[in-house]
Write a protein that holds these residues in place. Sequence first.
Motif, short mmCIF file in Angstrom:
data_model
loop_
_atom_site.label_atom_id
_atom_site.label_comp_id
_atom_site.label_asym_id
_atom_site.label_seq_id
_atom_site.Cartn_x
_atom_site.Cartn_y
_atom_site.Cartn_z
N PRO A 184 0.81 -1.23 0.00
CA PRO A 184 0.00 0.00 0.00
C PRO A 184 0.84 1.27 0.00
O PRO A 184 0.42 2.29 -0.56
CB PRO A 184 -0.82 -0.12 1.28
N ALA A 185 2.01 1.24 0.58
CA ALA A 185 2.87 2.44 0.59
C ALA A 185 3.32 2.81 -0.82
O ALA A 185 3.71 3.95 -1.07
CB ALA A 185 4.07 2.20 1.49
N ASP A 186 3.26 1.86 -1.76
CA ASP A 186 3.69 2.11 -3.13
C ASP A 186 2.54 2.45 -4.07
O ASP A 186 2.75 2.66 -5.26
CB ASP A 186 4.43 0.88 -3.69
N TRP A 187 1.31 2.50 -3.57
CA TRP A 187 0.16 2.81 -4.42
C TRP A 187 0.26 4.25 -4.93
O TRP A 187 0.62 5.16 -4.20
CB TRP A 187 -1.13 2.69 -3.64
N VAL A 188 -0.12 4.44 -6.17
CA VAL A 188 -0.13 5.78 -6.76
C VAL A 188 -1.13 6.67 -6.03
O VAL A 188 -0.87 7.84 -5.78
CB VAL A 188 -0.47 5.71 -8.27
N THR A 189 -2.27 6.12 -5.63
CA THR A 189 -3.31 6.90 -4.95
C THR A 189 -3.31 6.65 -3.44
O THR A 189 -4.26 7.00 -2.76
CB THR A 189 -4.70 6.55 -5.51
N GLY A 190 -2.25 6.08 -2.92
CA GLY A 190 -2.19 5.72 -1.51
C GLY A 190 -2.29 6.90 -0.56
O GLY A 190 -2.70 6.74 0.58
N ASP A 191 -1.94 8.09 -1.04
CA ASP A 191 -1.99 9.26 -0.15
C ASP A 191 -3.32 9.99 -0.22
O ASP A 191 -3.52 10.99 0.46
CB ASP A 191 -0.83 10.21 -0.45
N GLU A 192 -4.27 9.47 -1.01
CA GLU A 192 -5.61 10.06 -1.06
C GLU A 192 -6.39 9.61 0.17
O GLU A 192 -6.07 8.58 0.78
CB GLU A 192 -6.34 9.61 -2.33
N PRO A 193 -7.44 10.35 0.55
CA PRO A 193 -8.26 9.93 1.70
C PRO A 193 -8.85 8.54 1.47
O PRO A 193 -9.14 8.15 0.34
CB PRO A 193 -9.36 10.98 1.75
N MET A 194 -9.02 7.80 2.58
CA MET A 194 -9.60 6.47 2.46
C MET A 194 -10.98 6.56 1.82
O MET A 194 -11.65 7.59 1.89
CB MET A 194 -9.67 5.78 3.81
N THR A 195 -11.38 5.45 1.20
CA THR A 195 -12.67 5.40 0.53
C THR A 195 -13.78 5.17 1.55
O THR A 195 -13.52 4.76 2.69
CB THR A 195 -12.70 4.26 -0.50
N LEU A 255 -7.46 8.92 7.81
CA LEU A 255 -6.44 8.04 7.25
C LEU A 255 -6.41 8.13 5.72
O LEU A 255 -7.42 8.43 5.08
CB LEU A 255 -6.72 6.59 7.65
N THR A 256 -5.26 7.81 5.16
CA THR A 256 -5.15 7.70 3.71
C THR A 256 -5.59 6.30 3.29
O THR A 256 -5.76 5.41 4.13
CB THR A 256 -3.70 7.92 3.25
N LYS A 257 -5.73 6.10 1.98
CA LYS A 257 -6.08 4.78 1.46
C LYS A 257 -5.06 3.74 1.91
O LYS A 257 -5.42 2.64 2.31
CB LYS A 257 -6.15 4.79 -0.06
#
Length: 89
Positions: free
Chosen positions: A35-46, A68-70
């Motif tokens: 998850p730390a490598d996700w492109v959208t990982g720093d977006e707010p959680m869904t 939290l982030t995604k």
Amino acid sequence: MSDAPETDPESNSELEGETLGGARPDPSTDASKDPADWVTGDEPMTGPQRSYLDTLAREAGETLPADLTKAEASEHIDRLQQKTGRGTS
């Protein structure tokens, strides 16, 4: 002429061969991205992450921040699933 619906062969090419509702792969052998490598990982959680994380945290007797982030939510979900026994088969 075929009765099959017309589909765009490129529209679901990434999903070809995947199924829903089957056994989940063993996470220890899963080659998915951290998850730390996700492109959208720093977006707010869904919304679904938030709802499931709320359920898991309540069952585990924990409280977590709501911002939290995604990626962070995913990591907490994995941890709390292990702690509560949810998501394991």
